[in-house]
Design a protein around this motif. Structure first.
Motif, PDB file in Angstrom:
ATOM      1  N   VAL A  72       0.836  -1.207   0.000  1.00  0.00           N
ATOM      2  CA  VAL A  72       0.000   0.000   0.000  1.00  0.00           C
ATOM      3  C   VAL A  72       0.868   1.252   0.000  1.00  0.00           C
ATOM      4  CG1 VAL A  72      -1.702   1.310   1.313  1.00  0.00           C
ATOM      5  CG2 VAL A  72      -1.946  -1.168   1.083  1.00  0.00           C
ATOM      6  N   ALA A  73       2.007   1.181   0.755  1.00  0.00           N
ATOM      7  CA  ALA A  73       2.921   2.348   0.789  1.00  0.00           C
ATOM      8  C   ALA A  73       3.495   2.615  -0.598  1.00  0.00           C
ATOM      9  CB  ALA A  73       4.021   2.106   1.806  1.00  0.00           C
ATOM     10  N   GLU A  74       3.956   1.565  -1.297  1.00  0.00           N
ATOM     11  CA  GLU A  74       4.494   1.745  -2.642  1.00  0.00           C
ATOM     12  C   GLU A  74       3.419   2.316  -3.579  1.00  0.00           C
ATOM     13  OE1 GLU A  74       8.375   0.557  -1.807  1.00  0.00           O
ATOM     14  OE2 GLU A  74       7.530   1.473  -3.590  1.00  0.00           O
ATOM     15  N   TRP A  75       2.176   1.800  -3.372  1.00  0.00           N
ATOM     16  CA  TRP A  75       1.072   2.280  -4.228  1.00  0.00           C
ATOM     17  C   TRP A  75       0.829   3.768  -4.037  1.00  0.00           C
ATOM     18  CZ3 TRP A  75      -4.523  -0.187  -3.931  1.00  0.00           C
ATOM     19  CH2 TRP A  75      -5.292   0.299  -5.001  1.00  0.00           C
ATOM     20  N   ARG A  76       0.805   4.198  -2.781  1.00  0.00           N
ATOM     21  CA  ARG A  76       0.553   5.605  -2.499  1.00  0.00           C
ATOM     22  C   ARG A  76       1.701   6.507  -2.987  1.00  0.00           C
ATOM     23  NH1 ARG A  76      -3.647   6.649   0.781  1.00  0.00           N
ATOM     24  NH2 ARG A  76      -4.596   4.909   1.942  1.00  0.00           N
ATOM     25  N   SER A  77       2.917   5.964  -3.067  1.00  0.00           N
ATOM     26  CA  SER A  77       4.080   6.811  -3.411  1.00  0.00           C
ATOM     27  C   SER A  77       4.027   7.308  -4.858  1.00  0.00           C
ATOM     28  CB  SER A  77       5.374   6.032  -3.172  1.00  0.00           C
ATOM     29  OG  SER A  77       5.458   4.922  -4.062  1.00  0.00           O
ATOM     30  N   VAL A  78       3.254   6.667  -5.709  1.00  0.00           N
ATOM     31  CA  VAL A  78       3.231   7.066  -7.124  1.00  0.00           C
ATOM     32  C   VAL A  78       1.998   7.888  -7.459  1.00  0.00           C
ATOM     33  CG1 VAL A  78       4.559   5.031  -7.779  1.00  0.00           C
ATOM     34  CG2 VAL A  78       2.050   4.940  -7.826  1.00  0.00           C
ATOM     35  N   ASP A  79       1.186   8.248  -6.422  1.00  0.00           N
ATOM     36  CA  ASP A  79      -0.052   8.994  -6.707  1.00  0.00           C
ATOM     37  C   ASP A  79       0.253  10.334  -7.365  1.00  0.00           C
ATOM     38  OD1 ASP A  79      -1.955   7.906  -3.757  1.00  0.00           O
ATOM     39  OD2 ASP A  79      -1.511   6.937  -5.680  1.00  0.00           O
ATOM     40  N   ALA A  80       1.267  11.034  -6.807  1.00  0.00           N
ATOM     41  CA  ALA A  80       1.590  12.365  -7.362  1.00  0.00           C
ATOM     42  C   ALA A  80       2.106  12.265  -8.786  1.00  0.00           C
ATOM     43  CB  ALA A  80       2.611  13.062  -6.460  1.00  0.00           C
ATOM     44  N   SER A  81       2.924  11.246  -9.038  1.00  0.00           N
ATOM     45  CA  SER A  81       3.473  11.085 -10.394  1.00  0.00           C
ATOM     46  C   SER A  81       2.364  10.786 -11.389  1.00  0.00           C
ATOM     47  CB  SER A  81       4.529   9.964 -10.401  1.00  0.00           C
ATOM     48  OG  SER A  81       5.587  10.278  -9.507  1.00  0.00           O
ATOM     49  N   LEU A  82       1.419   9.940 -10.971  1.00  0.00           N
ATOM     50  CA  LEU A  82       0.317   9.613 -11.879  1.00  0.00           C
ATOM     51  C   LEU A  82      -0.533  10.857 -12.171  1.00  0.00           C
ATOM     52  CD1 LEU A  82      -0.789   6.156 -10.452  1.00  0.00           C
ATOM     53  CD2 LEU A  82       0.446   6.599 -12.568  1.00  0.00           C
ATOM     54  N   ARG A  83      -0.749  11.685 -11.119  1.00  0.00           N
ATOM     55  CA  ARG A  83      -1.532  12.898 -11.356  1.00  0.00           C
ATOM     56  C   ARG A  83      -0.794  13.856 -12.312  1.00  0.00           C
ATOM     57  NH1 ARG A  83      -3.228  12.097  -5.936  1.00  0.00           N
ATOM     58  NH2 ARG A  83      -1.431  13.223  -5.114  1.00  0.00           N
ATOM     59  N   LYS A 101       6.902  -2.286  -9.614  1.00  0.00           N
ATOM     60  CA  LYS A 101       7.433  -3.652  -9.473  1.00  0.00           C
ATOM     61  C   LYS A 101       7.499  -4.036  -8.002  1.00  0.00           C
ATOM     62  CE  LYS A 101      10.181  -3.581 -13.733  1.00  0.00           C
ATOM     63  NZ  LYS A 101      11.532  -3.654 -14.312  1.00  0.00           N
ATOM     64  N   ALA A 102       7.889  -3.069  -7.138  1.00  0.00           N
ATOM     65  CA  ALA A 102       7.921  -3.371  -5.695  1.00  0.00           C
ATOM     66  C   ALA A 102       6.511  -3.681  -5.185  1.00  0.00           C
ATOM     67  CB  ALA A 102       8.522  -2.177  -4.947  1.00  0.00           C
ATOM     68  N   PHE A 103       5.504  -2.935  -5.663  1.00  0.00           N
ATOM     69  CA  PHE A 103       4.101  -3.198  -5.275  1.00  0.00           C
ATOM     70  C   PHE A 103       3.705  -4.608  -5.672  1.00  0.00           C
ATOM     71  CE2 PHE A 103      -0.266  -2.494  -4.498  1.00  0.00           C
ATOM     72  CZ  PHE A 103      -0.982  -3.011  -5.565  1.00  0.00           C
ATOM     73  N   SER A 104       4.043  -5.008  -6.900  1.00  0.00           N
ATOM     74  CA  SER A 104       3.682  -6.351  -7.367  1.00  0.00           C
ATOM     75  C   SER A 104       4.390  -7.410  -6.545  1.00  0.00           C
ATOM     76  CB  SER A 104       4.037  -6.504  -8.845  1.00  0.00           C
ATOM     77  OG  SER A 104       3.350  -5.548  -9.614  1.00  0.00           O
ATOM     78  N   LEU A 105       5.668  -7.184  -6.224  1.00  0.00           N
ATOM     79  CA  LEU A 105       6.413  -8.164  -5.440  1.00  0.00           C
ATOM     80  C   LEU A 105       5.825  -8.316  -4.050  1.00  0.00           C
ATOM     81  CD1 LEU A 105       8.831 -10.069  -5.255  1.00  0.00           C
ATOM     82  CD2 LEU A 105      10.224  -8.104  -4.521  1.00  0.00           C
ATOM     83  N   ASN A 106       5.452  -7.194  -3.398  1.00  0.00           N
ATOM     84  CA  ASN A 106       4.864  -7.270  -2.051  1.00  0.00           C
ATOM     85  C   ASN A 106       3.526  -8.004  -2.070  1.00  0.00           C
ATOM     86  OD1 ASN A 106       6.854  -5.966  -0.497  1.00  0.00           O
ATOM     87  ND2 ASN A 106       6.172  -3.948  -1.247  1.00  0.00           N
ATOM     88  N   ILE A 107       2.722  -7.740  -3.115  1.00  0.00           N
ATOM     89  CA  ILE A 107       1.430  -8.438  -3.206  1.00  0.00           C
ATOM     90  C   ILE A 107       1.651  -9.931  -3.342  1.00  0.00           C
ATOM     91  CG2 ILE A 107      -0.604  -8.785  -4.663  1.00  0.00           C
ATOM     92  CD1 ILE A 107      -0.775  -6.329  -2.925  1.00  0.00           C
ATOM     93  N   ALA A 108       2.602 -10.350  -4.190  1.00  0.00           N
ATOM     94  CA  ALA A 108       2.882 -11.779  -4.369  1.00  0.00           C
ATOM     95  C   ALA A 108       3.403 -12.391  -3.083  1.00  0.00           C
ATOM     96  CB  ALA A 108       3.873 -11.960  -5.517  1.00  0.00           C
ATOM     97  N   ASN A 109       4.347 -11.691  -2.408  1.00  0.00           N
ATOM     98  CA  ASN A 109       4.874 -12.214  -1.143  1.00  0.00           C
ATOM     99  C   ASN A 109       3.781 -12.296  -0.079  1.00  0.00           C
ATOM    100  OD1 ASN A 109       7.442 -12.469  -2.215  1.00  0.00           O
ATOM    101  ND2 ASN A 109       8.084 -10.394  -1.590  1.00  0.00           N
TER     102      ASN A 109
END
Length: 911
Positions: A140-151, A193-201
């Motif tokens: 969730v932390a990795e997901w939130r970190s890209v919010d500004a970039s996506l905007r 990629k870190a978000f995907s890895l954390n979800i899989a782990n």
């Protein structure tokens, strides 16, 4: 073998909790497995969402870069679609994190992001409660970190869209924008990629946790189940021996019976003892063969015993599984004592219940132990309420005193007591009761129980009192009857003779009561009689007596007088009271009375004589004046005897042909021409000469002879009219008076039809004259009778109109075509303004209704002239002609005279 079926049944009961526990363990494991499956589905949704989110992020960067390079709208649209997926997932995540969200909106957002529908509820649950779980927190932390970039990517897309518009003032800075897009992608890609890895782990970690949790719970539940099984099996082994001991030593006979064949498989020692044979001999026998009456299935029966006897038994059976065989365990219990006791109780209970009277059984202290149903119904006290209560607590002597101790002493000494008491019900009401008390004694002769039999004698006493009252009192008014009045009058005469005093008897008769009965109804008449009785009672002293000895005839006994003249004050007050209007609800009636007075010792020495003489005095008061009183004189008896003789002679008058008819002409007012005659009856008595109708008609009505007289008048008058027609005289209308009794008789219409048919007279030439009282007496049948006359073609004239109780509605009845103005209104014409107004109103009403008017009693020229001007069409009276014999009417009507002087009318003088 004999224990196997029982052991199987017991084992089944003991192992049942073990089975329930096993089901619970399996259910728990299945529930955990389901939770694990749902969790895996949720994780799959996470992975699926992560894959879609990463794919959308990458494709959005590519589309935006292509759009920056070439400016194609399709690239911008593709960027917008992929960016919408990113925005949907982000909005759902942020809504859950806020703590206040709508599930439907969040689930719709995830669905727009492409998440598997089955995984959405689980994802919402994890984001809501388990965001701190290992790997989920980092993801969730990795997901939130890209919010500004996506905007910022969206901002770049909006800027490029403005630069590529056709009307843009300058070309876009493509290189700068592409460089910024590359920079943002370099920042977003490693974090994606870190978000995907954390979800899989996280999915891998949670799967391991669920596996070991299910395994641990299953192991613990299995361990607990095994411990329970050990305890239950240990208990089963301990009960086998106890059951075997109980089976053989039971006080009841026990048979193990094959359910299919009914044969005994085993039996205990008690069964063998009762039957009188070894246990081994019972094996294989039919259990039903051991019963002399009944069977094992009936519950109760007679078991055969040694020596050919029988034993009453009760059988209870239960079905058990014995291997694959259905076995019935029959427990046979000896009920000899119970049967004997129940038989005794049944006899006693049936005897007690069958008694219609209430029965109370009390102990030596008079406290209730038993009551029967009849007592409960009688008093309203339930048996449980009465129990342990002294039954004499609710009963007293008729005068209210408690039952005396002497009564109980006599009962204890051996006497039975029977008497009347006053008993109280549960609702507090009291009633008279006949009670009989006896005792049941112990061996020493002391009272052990009291038995009381009670019955309600309310109806019996009321019936006795009612019969006594009915025997001496009138049921309608409550006044004494004739016999009771005579008895009290005799007592009063005896007392007056001893005290040298006087007694007066008042004979009260209502005036025109028959008119009230005929005009309204018998119910109104009865109500009137009751009110009259009340007023009579109100005028006499408490020691005086009022009685009703006939329909509207009352008698009053005044005692303790010094002379009969003292009765004058009471009689005058009674006349005044009865003359006041009587309010009967819908009606206000005015009645008067005639009173005759006779007194002891002047007018008679016994009750019968006094009543007869008072009756004679009353008759004189009624005939001479009405609403008056008269004292008895000897001459009155002579008149009464004359009336009685006249009534006797009236019965023979028809047979002796003593009646005659006279005919009074009715003339047309304008022309003076005779247009009709009215038939009037006369009685030519062989000794008394002519007896007027006013004297004998009331007697005929009271004797029931009036209908025969009316039939004779109708037949005779029709024959006379036929004879005048045969003599070729001018055609006349014939009027016949009909009494109320004849008009209401079922054969009235048939009599008219027969008279017309036998004489051949047209119905239109016959006029039936009815008084108001005659119409009113018929009541509800008036319409029907008038309709029948109308169909027959016979007209009706209402006679004496306005002198009675009639309604103007009668003028609208069918067949009513004539209205006769009574002579009481004609006499005052033309000088009396009231008679003038009434007569003119009658003529106007008749004219508006199309009725023909006939005035009676015309004797002067002035009366004739007034009626002619008023519009009256016909007239009768001495001015024209008196009632005439038939031959004189014929001479009057003859067009020519062949000899002698022609009879003429006395017409009014006109210019």
């Amino acid at each position: 073998m004999r224990l196997e079926a029982s052991q199987q049944q017991l084992l089944s009961r003991r192992l049942r909790p073990l089975g329930y526990a096993l089901v619970a363990v399996v259910g728990l494991i299945l529930a955990l497995t389901w939770v694990a499956v749902q969790t895996q589905v949720t994780l799959a949704g996470f992975l699926n969402g992560e894959s879609l989110w990463s794919k959308a992020q990458k494709q959005a960067v590519i589309d935006l870069d292509e759009y920056a390079t070439h400016g194609r709208p399709s690239d911008l649209a593709s960027f917008r679609r992929n960016y919408a997926v990113l925005v949907a997932d982000r909005s759902a995540r942020d809504a859950i994190a806020s703590g206040t969200f709508v599930h439907a909106e969040v689930e719709a957002a995830f669905a727009r992001g492409g998440v598997i529908p089955e995984a959405i509820p689980g994802m919402v649950f994890i984001f809501q409660y388990f965001t701190g779980m290992p790997y989920v927190r980092e993801a969730v932390a990795e997901w939130r970190s890209v919010d500004a970039s996506l905007r910022e990517l969206e901002v770049i897309a909006d800027r490029l869209e403005q630069d590529y518009r056709p009307d843009a003032s300058r070309p876009p800075e493509v290189s700068d924008e592409r460089a910024r897009i590359a920079t943002l992608n370099n920042y977003i890609e490693p974090r994606a990629k870190a978000f995907s890895l954390n979800i899989a782990n996280g999915a891998s970690w949670l799967g391991r946790v669920l596996f070991f949790t299910v395994l641990g719970v299953a192991a613990l539940a299995s361990l607990l189940w095994l411990r329970m099984a050990q305890r239950i099996l240990a208990g089963i082994r301990g009960t086998e021996e106890r059951y075997s001991l109980l089976f053989d030593s039971a006080a009841d006979a026990i048979f193990m019976v094959d359910q299919e064949s009914g044969r005994i498989l085993d039996a205990n020692d008690r069964a063998a003892i009762w039957v009188g044979c070894p246990r081994s001999d019972l094996i294989g026998l039919q259990l039903s063969s051991l019963f002399a009456e009944g069977s094992p299935e009936t519950g109760e029966g007679l078991l055969r015993t040694a020596g050919g006897g029988t034993r009453p038994v009760e059988t209870q059976s239960s079905l058990v599984e014995w291997g694959k065989r259905q076995v019935s365990q029959a427990i046979v219990r000896d009920i000899s004592d119970r049967v004997a006791m129940e038989q005794e109780r049944k006899i006693a209970a049936e005897a007690l219940a069958s008694i219609a009277e209430g029965v109370i059984i009390a102990d030596a202290d008079r406290r209730v132990t038993t009551v029967n149903d009849a007592h409960t119904k009688l008093t309203g006290f339930p048996a449980q309420v009465m129990r342990r209560t002294r039954f004499d607590a609710t009963r007293t002597l008729p005068d209210g005193r408690p039952l005396p101790q002497s009564l109980w002493d006599n009962i204890a000494a051996g006497d039975n007591w029977v008497g009347e008491v006053e008993s109280r019900r549960a609702d507090g009401t009291v009633y008279p009761e006949l009670m009989s008390i006896s005792t049941i004694r112990d061996r020493e002769g002391r009272p052990q129980h009291y038995v009381a039999v009670v019955s309600d004698i309310t109806v019996r006493k009321a019936d006795r009192q009612r019969l006594q009252h009915l025997a001496t009192h009138d049921p309608l008014t409550g006044l004494v009857t004739r016999s009771e009045f005579e008895r009290r009058c005799a007592e009063a005469i005896t007392h007056a003779a001893h005290e040298r005093g006087a007694v007066a008897v008042l004979f009260v008769d209502l005036d025109a009561f028959k008119v009230v009965n005929d005009s309204y109804s018998h119910a109104i008449g009865d109500a009137l009689l009751m009110r009259v009785a009340e007023r009579i009672r109100a005028q006499i002293a408490p020691h005086d007596v009022a009685g009703r000895i006939g329909g509207d005839e009352f008698t009053v006994l005044l005692s303790d007088l010094r002379s009969r003249e003292e009765a004058l004050v009471v009689a005058e007050a009674m006349l005044a009271a009865l003359a006041r209007p009587i309010d009967l609800g819908d009606y206000e009636l005015y009645v008067t009375a005639s009173i005759g007075i006779a007194g002891y010792p002047l007018d008679g020495n016994d009750a019968v004589t006094l009543i007869a003489n008072a009756d004679a005095a009353m008759y004189v008061a009624k005939t001479e004046e009405r609403n008056a009183l008269r004292f008895y004189t000897p001459k009155m008896h002579a008149d009464a005897r004359r009336r009685l003789k006249l009534a006797s002679e009236l019965r023979q008058a028809l047979l002796r042909n003593e009646f005659q008819l006279a005919y009074q002409p009715s003339i047309e007012m304008k022309s003076g021409r005779i247009v009709a005659v009215e038939a009037l009856i006369r009685w030519r008595h062989p000794e008394r000469g002519n007896v007027g109708p006013d004297e004998f008609i009331p007697i005929a009505e009271s004797l029931g002879l009036i209908r025969q007289i009316d039939q004779w008048v109708l037949a005779t008058a029709c024959r006379q009219l036929m004879q005048w027609d045969e003599a070729r005289l001018p055609p006349l209308r014939l009027a016949v008076n009909v009494s109320a009794g004849s008009f209401g008789h079922p054969d009235f219409l048939q009599g008219i039809s027969q008279a017309l048919e036998s004489t051949g007279i047209p119905p239109k030439r016959l006029l039936v004259e009815l008084t108001e009282s005659a119409i009113l007496r018929l009541g509800e049948d008036t319409q029907r009778a008038m309709q029948s006359l109308h169909k027959l073609g016979v007209a009706v004239a209402i006679d004496d109109f306005g002198t009675g109780y009639s309604s103007l509605a009668y003028l609208k009845l069918p067949a009513v075509e004539y209205l006769k103005i009574d002579r009481s209104f004609v006499t005052g014409l033309p000088g009396n303004p009231n008679d003038v107004a009434i007569t003119e109103a009658m003529v106007a009403i008749a004219r508006s209704l199309g009725l023909h008017t006939i005035a009676e009693g015309i004797e002067t020229e002035a009366q004739h002239e007034f009626l002619l001007r008023a519009g009256c069409q016909e007239g009768q009276g001495f001015l024209y002609s008196r009632p005439l014999p038939p031959d004189e009417v014929a001479r009057l009507l003859a067009p020519k005279t062949t000899g002698g002087k022609r009879l003429s009318l006395v017409p009014p003088k006109r210019a």
